[in-house]
Scaffold this active site. Structure first.
Site, mmCIF file in Angstrom:
data_model
loop_
_atom_site.group_PDB
_atom_site.id
_atom_site.type_symbol
_atom_site.label_atom_id
_atom_site.label_comp_id
_atom_site.label_asym_id
_atom_site.label_seq_id
_atom_site.Cartn_x
_atom_site.Cartn_y
_atom_site.Cartn_z
ATOM 1 N N LYS A 56 -1.184 124.255 106.389
ATOM 2 C CA LYS A 56 -1.165 125.829 106.305
ATOM 3 C C LYS A 56 0.151 126.393 106.578
ATOM 4 C CE LYS A 56 -5.981 126.055 108.122
ATOM 5 N NZ LYS A 56 -6.953 126.858 109.187
ATOM 6 N N TYR A 96 -12.971 129.489 101.064
ATOM 7 C CA TYR A 96 -13.763 129.952 102.387
ATOM 8 C C TYR A 96 -14.833 130.778 101.897
ATOM 9 C CZ TYR A 96 -9.590 128.467 105.371
ATOM 10 O OH TYR A 96 -8.647 127.941 105.966
ATOM 11 N N ASN A 159 -3.965 127.696 113.090
ATOM 12 C CA ASN A 159 -4.136 126.175 113.495
ATOM 13 C C ASN A 159 -3.613 125.156 112.898
ATOM 14 O OD1 ASN A 159 -6.097 126.474 111.597
ATOM 15 N ND2 ASN A 159 -7.815 126.326 112.841
ATOM 16 N N HIS A 162 -5.775 122.210 107.915
ATOM 17 C CA HIS A 162 -7.198 122.383 107.295
ATOM 18 C C HIS A 162 -7.620 120.784 107.011
ATOM 19 C CE1 HIS A 162 -10.954 122.983 105.028
ATOM 20 N NE2 HIS A 162 -10.488 122.178 104.289
ATOM 21 N N GLU A 173 -13.648 120.952 97.615
ATOM 22 C CA GLU A 173 -12.681 121.387 97.814
ATOM 23 C C GLU A 173 -11.749 120.815 97.044
ATOM 24 O OE1 GLU A 173 -12.229 121.336 102.063
ATOM 25 O OE2 GLU A 173 -13.544 122.806 102.819
HETATM 26 P P1 TYD Z 1 -13.935 127.179 110.062
HETATM 27 O O1 TYD Z 1 -14.207 126.675 108.652
HETATM 28 O O2 TYD Z 1 -14.853 127.647 110.722
HETATM 29 O O3 TYD Z 1 -13.083 125.938 110.784
HETATM 30 P P2 TYD Z 1 -12.061 124.746 110.521
HETATM 31 O O4 TYD Z 1 -10.898 125.175 109.720
HETATM 32 O O5 TYD Z 1 -11.963 124.065 111.795
HETATM 33 O O6 TYD Z 1 -13.041 124.062 109.268
HETATM 34 O O7 TYD Z 1 -12.683 128.319 109.841
HETATM 35 C C1 TYD Z 1 -11.690 128.249 108.881
HETATM 36 C C2 TYD Z 1 -10.466 128.718 109.363
HETATM 37 O O8 TYD Z 1 -10.616 130.077 109.789
HETATM 38 C C3 TYD Z 1 -9.978 128.419 110.763
HETATM 39 O O9 TYD Z 1 -9.226 126.996 110.596
HETATM 40 C C4 TYD Z 1 -9.319 129.580 111.131
HETATM 41 C C5 TYD Z 1 -10.039 130.581 110.919
HETATM 42 N N1 TYD Z 1 -10.825 131.275 111.790
HETATM 43 C C6 TYD Z 1 -10.448 132.128 112.565
HETATM 44 O O10 TYD Z 1 -9.019 133.013 112.221
HETATM 45 N N2 TYD Z 1 -11.139 132.863 113.356
HETATM 46 C C7 TYD Z 1 -12.462 132.295 113.909
HETATM 47 O O11 TYD Z 1 -12.986 132.935 114.737
HETATM 48 C C8 TYD Z 1 -12.616 131.143 113.106
HETATM 49 C C9 TYD Z 1 -14.080 130.668 113.213
HETATM 50 C C10 TYD Z 1 -12.159 130.827 112.258
#
Ligand code: TYD
Length: 199
Positions: A56, A96, A159, A162, A173
């Site tokens: 990201k 998303y 974070n 992805h 995807e």
């Molecule tokens: P998600 O698909 O639930 O998690 P992952 O990336 O682990 O598959 O969410 C997508 C992204 O959305 C996540 O990486 C970071 C963002 N996100 C937030 O900013 N706040 C939140 O409360 C959640 C659940 C996700």
């Protein structure tokens, strides 16, 4: 018989140790040059899966791309697609699609469009499940040290990476982020060292 097995039976290798290094090197070079990579869709065989991994914008800005690629290479997965792009609102709303109604979606969109993303497709047996474990949980606070998120991030909204969360999700995807011609089917010449031959 695999290259590895042939070299063991001919005495080049013994108990995994290379006894005649030059002969082993020549055998590898000859295999690599005499059988060019196949480029057919059927190369994804033997239970191999593909997954989408994307560094990201925060991961790119903080120069973690190389370290993230290294983790997947080191584990033994095969890179079959790689590109840097500025993700559009449209692409992200499809990517998303299950989150567009969430209150955090506008911030997520802003973050994901704040700079370039490095998108990759990795291939290997159980790569979807393994890469989710390598990446760690969505919230970095819960991520173990040793995972990408556990080592490089502190907050859910930043974070770093992805990883597709299911085989079906990965297929969807990959089609969103890559055109078929951008994915390369090729043979890793150390395949028989990474997998058991009959699997
Ligand atoms: P998600 O698909 O639930 O998690 P992952 O990336 O682990 O598959 O969410 C997508 C992204 O959305 C996540 O990486 C970071 C963002 N996100 C937030 O900013 N706040 C939140 O409360 C959640 C659940 C996700």
């Amino acid at each position: 018989m695999s290259l590895w097995q042939r070299c063991v039976s001919s005495g080049i290798l013994q108990h995994g140790r290379c006894l005649r290094r030059r002969v082993w090197d020549q055998a590898l070079v000859s295999k690599f040059t005499s059988s060019p990579p196949r480029r057919t869709q059927s190369s994804v065989a033997g239970g191999a899966e593909r997954t989408l991994i994307a560094v990201k914008p925060d991961g790119v800005q903080r120069r973690h791309v190389g370290q993230i690629i290294q983790r997947f290479e080191q584990r033994g997965f095969k890179l079959v697609g790689l590109k840097m792009l500025q993700a559009s609102d449209g692409l992200l709303s499809q990517h998303y699609c299950q989150l567009v109604q969430k209150p955090f979606y506008p911030n997520l969109l802003h973050y994901m469009t704040s700079g370039p993303v490095v998108a990759m497709v990795w291939e290997g047996q159980n790569v979807v499940q393994s890469s989710r474990r390598m990446v760690g949980p969505t919230n970095p606070v819960e991520a173990q040290p040793g995972t990408v998120r556990g080592d490089f991030s502190l907050h859910t909204s930043r974070n770093v990476v992805h990883a597709s969360d299911s085989v079906e999700g990965a297929q969807r995807e990959i089609q969103l982020w890559f055109e078929g011609k951008e994915l390369l089917n090729w043979d890793c010449f150390d395949h028989s060292l990474t997998y058991k031959e009959d699997e």
